[in-house]
Design a protein around this motif. Sequence first.
Motif, short mmCIF file in Angstrom:
data_model
loop_
_atom_site.label_atom_id
_atom_site.label_comp_id
_atom_site.label_asym_id
_atom_site.label_seq_id
_atom_site.Cartn_x
_atom_site.Cartn_y
_atom_site.Cartn_z
N ALA A 56 20.85 -18.35 11.59
CA ALA A 56 20.71 -18.28 10.13
C ALA A 56 19.42 -17.61 9.70
O ALA A 56 19.32 -17.08 8.59
CB ALA A 56 20.80 -19.68 9.53
N ASP A 57 18.41 -17.60 10.57
CA ASP A 57 17.13 -16.97 10.23
C ASP A 57 17.28 -15.47 10.01
O ASP A 57 16.46 -14.86 9.32
CB ASP A 57 16.11 -17.20 11.35
CG ASP A 57 15.76 -18.67 11.55
OD1 ASP A 57 15.86 -19.44 10.57
OD2 ASP A 57 15.39 -19.04 12.67
N CYS A 58 18.31 -14.89 10.61
CA CYS A 58 18.50 -13.43 10.58
C CYS A 58 19.55 -13.00 9.56
O CYS A 58 19.91 -11.82 9.51
CB CYS A 58 18.90 -12.93 11.97
SG CYS A 58 17.80 -13.46 13.29
N GLU A 61 20.85 -14.66 3.38
CA GLU A 61 20.23 -15.66 2.52
C GLU A 61 18.77 -15.89 2.91
O GLU A 61 17.92 -16.13 2.04
CB GLU A 61 21.01 -16.98 2.62
CG GLU A 61 20.48 -18.06 1.68
CD GLU A 61 21.29 -19.34 1.78
OE1 GLU A 61 20.94 -20.30 1.08
OE2 GLU A 61 22.27 -19.39 2.56
N SER A 62 18.49 -15.83 4.21
CA SER A 62 17.12 -16.01 4.68
C SER A 62 16.29 -14.75 4.42
O SER A 62 15.16 -14.83 3.91
CB SER A 62 17.11 -16.34 6.17
OG SER A 62 17.81 -17.53 6.43
N ARG A 65 14.55 -13.86 1.16
CA ARG A 65 13.36 -14.63 0.78
C ARG A 65 12.23 -14.48 1.78
O ARG A 65 11.23 -15.21 1.71
CB ARG A 65 13.71 -16.11 0.61
CG ARG A 65 14.64 -16.38 -0.57
CD ARG A 65 14.76 -17.83 -0.92
NE ARG A 65 15.60 -18.00 -2.10
CZ ARG A 65 15.17 -17.93 -3.36
NH1 ARG A 65 13.88 -17.70 -3.60
NH2 ARG A 65 15.99 -18.09 -4.37
N VAL A 66 12.34 -13.54 2.72
CA VAL A 66 11.32 -13.40 3.75
C VAL A 66 10.04 -12.76 3.21
O VAL A 66 8.97 -12.89 3.80
CB VAL A 66 11.87 -12.61 4.97
CG1 VAL A 66 11.95 -11.13 4.67
CG2 VAL A 66 11.07 -12.91 6.22
N GLY A 89 14.03 -11.86 11.13
CA GLY A 89 14.37 -13.25 11.38
C GLY A 89 13.30 -13.98 12.17
O GLY A 89 13.07 -15.18 11.97
N TYR A 92 10.78 -14.95 9.70
CA TYR A 92 11.31 -16.08 8.92
C TYR A 92 11.23 -17.36 9.74
O TYR A 92 10.80 -18.42 9.24
CB TYR A 92 12.75 -15.78 8.52
CG TYR A 92 13.39 -16.84 7.65
CD1 TYR A 92 13.35 -16.75 6.26
CD2 TYR A 92 14.04 -17.94 8.22
CE1 TYR A 92 13.94 -17.72 5.46
CE2 TYR A 92 14.64 -18.91 7.43
CZ TYR A 92 14.58 -18.80 6.05
OH TYR A 92 15.16 -19.77 5.26
N ARG A 96 9.46 -20.88 8.87
CA ARG A 96 10.26 -22.10 8.84
C ARG A 96 9.69 -23.18 9.76
O ARG A 96 9.52 -24.34 9.37
CB ARG A 96 11.71 -21.78 9.21
CG ARG A 96 12.62 -23.01 9.31
CD ARG A 96 14.05 -22.64 9.64
NE ARG A 96 14.17 -21.86 10.86
CZ ARG A 96 14.05 -22.37 12.10
NH1 ARG A 96 13.78 -23.67 12.27
NH2 ARG A 96 14.20 -21.58 13.15
N ALA A 129 16.19 -23.14 3.84
CA ALA A 129 16.68 -22.16 2.88
C ALA A 129 16.96 -22.82 1.53
O ALA A 129 16.69 -22.23 0.46
CB ALA A 129 17.94 -21.48 3.41
#
Length: 297
Positions: A56-58, A61-62, A65-66, A89, A92, A96, A129
Amino acid sequence: MHALDDAQPIVPRPASTVVLLRDGNEGPEVYMLRRHDDSGAFGGAYVFPGGKLDRADCEGESLCRVGSLPDRLHAALGEPDLDAATAAGLFYAACRETFEEARVLLARGAGAEAGERAWAMLREGFGFAEVLAAHDLELMADALVPWSRWITPRVPSAMARNKRFDTRFFVAAVPEGQVAGFDDHEAVAGDWLNPREALRRYRDGSIVMGPPQIMSLVQLAQHRSAAEVIESARSRGPVLIEPEPFELEGCRVVAYPGDERHPLRERVMAGPTRLIQRGNRFEPLEGIDALLECVGC
């Protein structure tokens, strides 16, 4: 066949780590967490905040907002074989994990109050997220400077519990108004440490560390301020470190670039070019005092 060649290779997992910095009375200080004794890898050891890359980091949605364009982050990372989404990612994931483990929110305009509200949401079970979206926060990925890339040896040490990581180390200054802490789950304590003090504690046996943390502290000890560390990383770019393990007199030794037992003969970092493992301690062949001598202790 050599004993270290007998095991089946383990594919390294992509991961991110953040070396959080601030200035102290005697130069830069770094924030280190003590992992829970029952952690899946490096239990009880002092580490920098970080963890593995999630899919999900890549994703969109992520990445929205990076806080920087994926292509720009990709260029900063300096890994042309990696796609831009994965590169972004990793930035991100670094943000996180720093928040999830050390309570430091690397986001624009996030002071102490916003950080506390975001932390409360995280403790209630919301994902990172969701926390960012709820507070309309944008990460400061461009404040993270790639510093080094450590790839666990093909046969990892016992501390790693047969896990391998391909970890990108980033350096960043702790944002003004943010107070570092720990999650009391994966990490059970946190301390701001001068690199030399951390190495002295390691010598005295009051803390446990693995080779990437030990050698990273040696590098940090070469600098006079947090800004100097960050500028050095920005000017030279990240260095790749793939330790080369071998056995010597029944002990595990890891060699680094510049050592005669490593395929790369050019040094990429200060300090010893090899560490020997004696029990759960890693030190130069000459002993732990040799490690302290190279940082002026």
